[in-house]
Design an enzyme around this catalytic site. Structure first.
Site, PDB file in Angstrom:
ATOM      1  N   GLU A  90       0.715  -0.976   0.002  1.00 60.68           N
ATOM      2  CA  GLU A  90       0.053  -0.028  -0.053  1.00 60.68           C
ATOM      3  C   GLU A  90       0.949   1.174  -0.019  1.00 60.68           C
ATOM      4  O   GLU A  90       0.476   2.275  -0.765  1.00 60.68           O
ATOM      5  CB  GLU A  90      -0.960  -0.051   1.161  1.00 60.68           C
ATOM      6  CG  GLU A  90      -1.983  -1.026   1.100  1.00 60.68           C
ATOM      7  CD  GLU A  90      -3.035  -1.026   2.210  1.00 60.68           C
ATOM      8  OE1 GLU A  90      -2.604  -0.252   3.162  1.00 60.68           O
ATOM      9  OE2 GLU A  90      -3.810  -1.982   2.451  1.00 60.68           O
ATOM     10  N   HIS A 123      -9.926   1.081   0.406  1.00 62.79           N
ATOM     11  CA  HIS A 123     -10.537   0.254   1.500  1.00 62.79           C
ATOM     12  C   HIS A 123     -12.027   0.218   1.449  1.00 62.79           C
ATOM     13  O   HIS A 123     -12.224  -0.604   2.332  1.00 62.79           O
ATOM     14  CB  HIS A 123      -9.916   0.773   2.922  1.00 62.79           C
ATOM     15  CG  HIS A 123      -8.519   0.742   3.106  1.00 62.79           C
ATOM     16  ND1 HIS A 123      -7.601   1.731   2.322  1.00 62.79           N
ATOM     17  CD2 HIS A 123      -7.833   0.236   3.924  1.00 62.79           C
ATOM     18  CE1 HIS A 123      -6.569   1.489   2.863  1.00 62.79           C
ATOM     19  NE2 HIS A 123      -6.550   0.569   3.941  1.00 62.79           N
TER      20      HIS A 123
END
Length: 242
Positions: A90, A123
């Site tokens: 990420e 997310h």
């Protein structure tokens, strides 16, 4: 054929790996100082954790240095996902790759704000999972998603700030891993704690110290030249790089 001066400037600039924060100059400070700064922010939760689960410091150090302990962690797929794979991938995508592309277009300050929005939206796949397996009401899942988006966006802005101020990828990765381990502070448990006054004192102290130390502990002079700052025009530079 006329030469493209911008292209010449680009090729004379920092290498791609350096722009992505992968280099050795100042790496020790980049690995330690942002992580310590993040631990200061979590001073209250850390004190709460120690008070709820006291453990001997020397025994803890022995466990930390035990190769068998790390072998067990590496064999745990959930641990690997939360502490290694997710932080590394990420931060690589949303900081190391995205920020060098955003900064020339938006400038440093706007990039710090814009980049986390993509990170927060990424997310939202948790919403699909919760809806698919019907783990809660639609309203509850939506509110949870909004909260998670807000939390991850703020965290993304923080790691983007660290990436630009230090010029390294390792700091955001370690901070991400630490925050994954700690989770969101257990405010509800702190409110019901028998020593809640003491705990909230350390919560407040940690936040105050964090903001006081934010710029000193990310001072670019600790980390060498900031490659990403070369991507901005001289007349649009901000205090982020100084």
């Amino acid at each position: 054929m006329a030469l493209d001066l911008a292209a010449i400037h680009w090729f004379q600039g920092p290498s791609l790996l350096v722009l992505m924060g992968v280099h050795l100059e100042g790496i020790f400070a980049a690995a330690c100082l942002p992580l310590l700064l993040t631990m200061v922010l979590f001073f209250g939760p850390l004190i709460q954790l120690v008070m709820d689960y006291p453990w001997d410091f020397l025994e803890g150090m022995k466990m930390f240095l035990d190769p068998q302990f790390w072998a067990q962690c590496l064999a745990d797929m959930r641990w690997m996902r939360n502490q290694v794979v997710a932080p590394l991938t990420e931060e690589l995508v949303f900081r190391a790759c995205m920020l060098p592309m955003l900064v020339p277009c938006t400038g440093l300050s706007r990039a710090i704000i814009t980049c986390p929005l993509f990170f927060g939206v990424a997310h939202f796949h948790h919403v699909i999972e919760l809806l698919k397996f019907r783990q809660g009401t639609v309203v509850g899942i939506f509110l949870s998603a909004v909260f998670q988006f807000s939390y991850t966006a703020v965290f993304g802005a923080y790691t983007a700030f660290i990436f630009i101020r230090t010029g390294h990828l390792i700091g955001p990765v370690l901070c991400h891993s630490f925050c994954n381990y700690m989770g969101f502070p257990a405010i509800g448990a702190a409110l019901e704690h028998p020593h809640k006054v003491t705990i909230f004192f350390f919560y407040l102290l940690g936040v105050i110290l964090f903001f006081l130390l934010l710029f000193p502990m990310t001072d670019p002079t600790f980390y060498g030249s900031l490659a990403i700052c070369h991507l901005t025009k001289p007349d649009t530079s901000t205090s982020v790089c100084t």
